[in-house]
Design an enzyme around this catalytic site. Sequence first.
Site, short mmCIF file in Angstrom:
data_model
loop_
_atom_site.label_atom_id
_atom_site.label_comp_id
_atom_site.label_asym_id
_atom_site.label_seq_id
_atom_site.Cartn_x
_atom_site.Cartn_y
_atom_site.Cartn_z
N GLU A 1 38.13 51.83 36.21
CA GLU A 1 39.53 52.02 36.81
C GLU A 1 40.51 51.61 35.62
O GLU A 1 40.68 50.71 35.08
CB GLU A 1 39.99 51.25 38.06
CG GLU A 1 41.35 51.61 38.44
CD GLU A 1 41.88 50.58 39.77
OE1 GLU A 1 41.72 49.39 39.58
OE2 GLU A 1 42.32 51.22 40.61
N CYS B 1 46.13 53.16 43.36
CA CYS B 1 44.62 52.81 43.53
C CYS B 1 44.01 54.01 44.03
O CYS B 1 43.01 54.02 43.60
CB CYS B 1 44.64 51.95 44.64
SG CYS B 1 45.47 52.36 46.33
P1 NAP Z 1 45.82 42.15 39.79
O1 NAP Z 1 45.66 41.54 38.38
O2 NAP Z 1 44.34 41.94 40.61
O3 NAP Z 1 46.71 41.32 40.61
C1 NAP Z 1 47.08 41.58 41.97
C2 NAP Z 1 47.90 40.14 42.38
O4 NAP Z 1 46.99 39.14 42.45
C3 NAP Z 1 49.15 39.69 41.56
O5 NAP Z 1 50.13 39.20 42.40
C4 NAP Z 1 48.38 38.80 40.68
O6 NAP Z 1 49.41 37.59 40.32
C5 NAP Z 1 47.59 37.94 41.83
N1 NAP Z 1 46.42 37.52 41.15
C6 NAP Z 1 45.87 37.43 39.88
N2 NAP Z 1 44.96 36.56 39.69
C7 NAP Z 1 44.64 35.80 40.96
C8 NAP Z 1 43.95 34.87 41.39
N3 NAP Z 1 42.90 34.23 40.54
N4 NAP Z 1 43.94 34.43 42.71
C9 NAP Z 1 45.09 35.01 43.39
N5 NAP Z 1 45.63 36.07 43.03
C10 NAP Z 1 45.55 36.42 41.70
O7 NAP Z 1 46.11 43.72 40.04
P2 NAP Z 1 47.55 44.39 39.54
O8 NAP Z 1 47.20 44.67 38.13
O9 NAP Z 1 48.73 43.89 39.84
O10 NAP Z 1 47.57 45.88 40.40
C11 NAP Z 1 46.46 46.75 40.10
C12 NAP Z 1 45.34 46.95 40.88
O11 NAP Z 1 45.66 46.91 42.20
C13 NAP Z 1 44.60 48.04 40.91
O12 NAP Z 1 43.19 47.64 40.66
C14 NAP Z 1 44.88 48.83 41.91
O13 NAP Z 1 43.75 49.71 42.22
C15 NAP Z 1 44.99 47.77 42.84
N6 NAP Z 1 45.80 48.30 44.16
C16 NAP Z 1 44.72 48.61 45.42
C17 NAP Z 1 45.69 49.25 46.42
C18 NAP Z 1 44.61 49.90 47.61
O14 NAP Z 1 45.41 49.83 48.70
N7 NAP Z 1 43.34 49.56 47.57
C19 NAP Z 1 46.78 49.46 46.31
C20 NAP Z 1 47.66 49.28 45.03
C21 NAP Z 1 46.80 48.74 43.92
P3 NAP Z 1 50.20 37.78 38.94
O15 NAP Z 1 49.71 39.17 38.17
O16 NAP Z 1 51.62 37.41 39.12
O17 NAP Z 1 49.59 36.63 37.99
#
Ligand code: NAP
Length: 495
Positions: free
Chosen positions: A388, A288
């Site tokens: 991003e 992130c």
């Molecule tokens: P994501 O697509 O937003 O998914 C994150 C989590 O949310 C997954 O468990 C996903 O479930 C769930 N999710 C998806 N749609 C949802 C909804 N409508 N309601 C509730 N939960 C929902 O992110 P990702 O692709 O896994 O991770 C990458 C992102 O995380 C990047 O943008 C990165 O910057 C961010 N990140 C931020 C930090 C920080 O500390 N700021 C740290 C690490 C990562 P499923 O995928 O199982 O459907």
Amino acid sequence: MHSFKNYINGEWVDAVSGETFDVLNPADGKIIARCAKGGRDDAKMAVQAAKNAFYNDKNGWRRLGVQTRCDMLYRLADALEKEKDSFARAETMDNGKPLREAIGDVEDAVSYIRYYAGASRMPGGASYEVNDGFGPMQCFTVKEPIGVCALITPWNYPLLMGVQKIAPALAAGNTIVFKPSSETPVTSVKFFELIDKIGFPKGTANLVMGGGSTVGEELSSSPDVDMVSFTGSTPVGQGIYKNAAANVKKIGLELGGKSPNIIFADADIDGAVEWAMVGVFFNQGEVCSAGSRILIEESIKDEFTSKLAARANAMTIGNGLDNPDMGPLISKSHMEKVLDYIETAKKEGCRLVCGGRRYTENGCGNGYFITPTVFDNCPPDCRIVREEVFGLVVTIQTFKTEEEAVKMANDTEFGLAGAVFTSDGAKALRVVKEIRAGIMWVNCYNPAFIEAPWGGYRKSGIGRELGADGLDEYAETKQININLSPGELGWYEKR
Ligand code: NAP
Ligand code: MG
């Protein structure tokens, strides 16, 4: 192949629907596990278990007493430490990251649990001198758990992002429902096997695997959930924020970033090259806080760029279990998304310096590998500068003055992190103070510490994780006022 169930109210259970989903190893596309695919009903059951455990169980988690809770968390940390190698291998097979980085993640997770176990026994609350126009009063505050906390995490640090929430939430006395990313649930299940072994009271910690649009939506909108803590992308975080408003849940959001790495001509260039590598290629760039926008003083751009390209071209790529410099991206669809960003960048006039293609050599043909990618001459409005990418692509842009560097750095909707490289200490601090971001580094990139708060400004999030602030996020504050002379006339009569 392993078969994994959800963990609800102290029992391992199949999904209500009976459905399952497959989990893949991104290094070769092979199935490594089959998991229960929870839905809204499973999430509801887990929330009810956590609610009952919090509000009704006379011997429940929050009533055990802080010393007992602390001891159990220490036992959990010890159990995880004992299984460090098997957790790290499982993490590498599920996520793709190099094994040594996975080992580091497990070590950090152990440390986080111990930190919060200890922190839960530190003093909390405060006492206040108050105006005694009402008669002598004592005013003080105590910290209390919030209730049922829903914890939702991404796939880039599967175990660590989970523990970063689970440890403080439990240490503060809450009960939890945890939903890991469907891409990488394996180490979460293994972690709950340890929770089960140690014997936390039923319903204290619940695990529901399944999609974000079902399990995640149910958790963020449920009237019985008191707090939702989410790490993931900004658009999903915005949806969770809206859902949480229905019952005014407490909320924590750790979202995306597009962080600037600012390099001045008076910096140690070789050091800046090494840290820029860490900033953007560590964990395949799926970080992130990645330093994905290099802003460099024009006079050293050519030297810096050729040194960075030489280092990037020399990186070894392969199956994480073989400990290459870089493993595969998380999935086929994510690889395709990153390749698509690369093609768009070329069309938008960016100059490809190195990388920029799928890597299929040396047995990597079935995995999701891309070569580390550097773009130069990037216009400020092109997509790879603004959005991003979340993987191994870095842009280089130039500036002439300090003022211009600051302006370019802040020209983003995000505000998670950033860095400044210079040998002028005063200039470093001047620039750091102008950047609108939650975490800044000087002459380094990416080191993060359990002791210090982590979180973003702007669209990068709300609240802080880690450190004492991270524990405070999982606590309510109660103000208590005591009348020290109850026999005397109250203030109302004296008015
Ligand atoms: P994501 O697509 O937003 O998914 C994150 C989590 O949310 C997954 O468990 C996903 O479930 C769930 N999710 C998806 N749609 C949802 C909804 N409508 N309601 C509730 N939960 C929902 O992110 P990702 O692709 O896994 O991770 C990458 C992102 O995380 C990047 O943008 C990165 O910057 C961010 N990140 C931020 C930090 C920080 O500390 N700021 C740290 C690490 C990562 P499923 O995928 O199982 O459907
Ligand atoms: Mg996987």
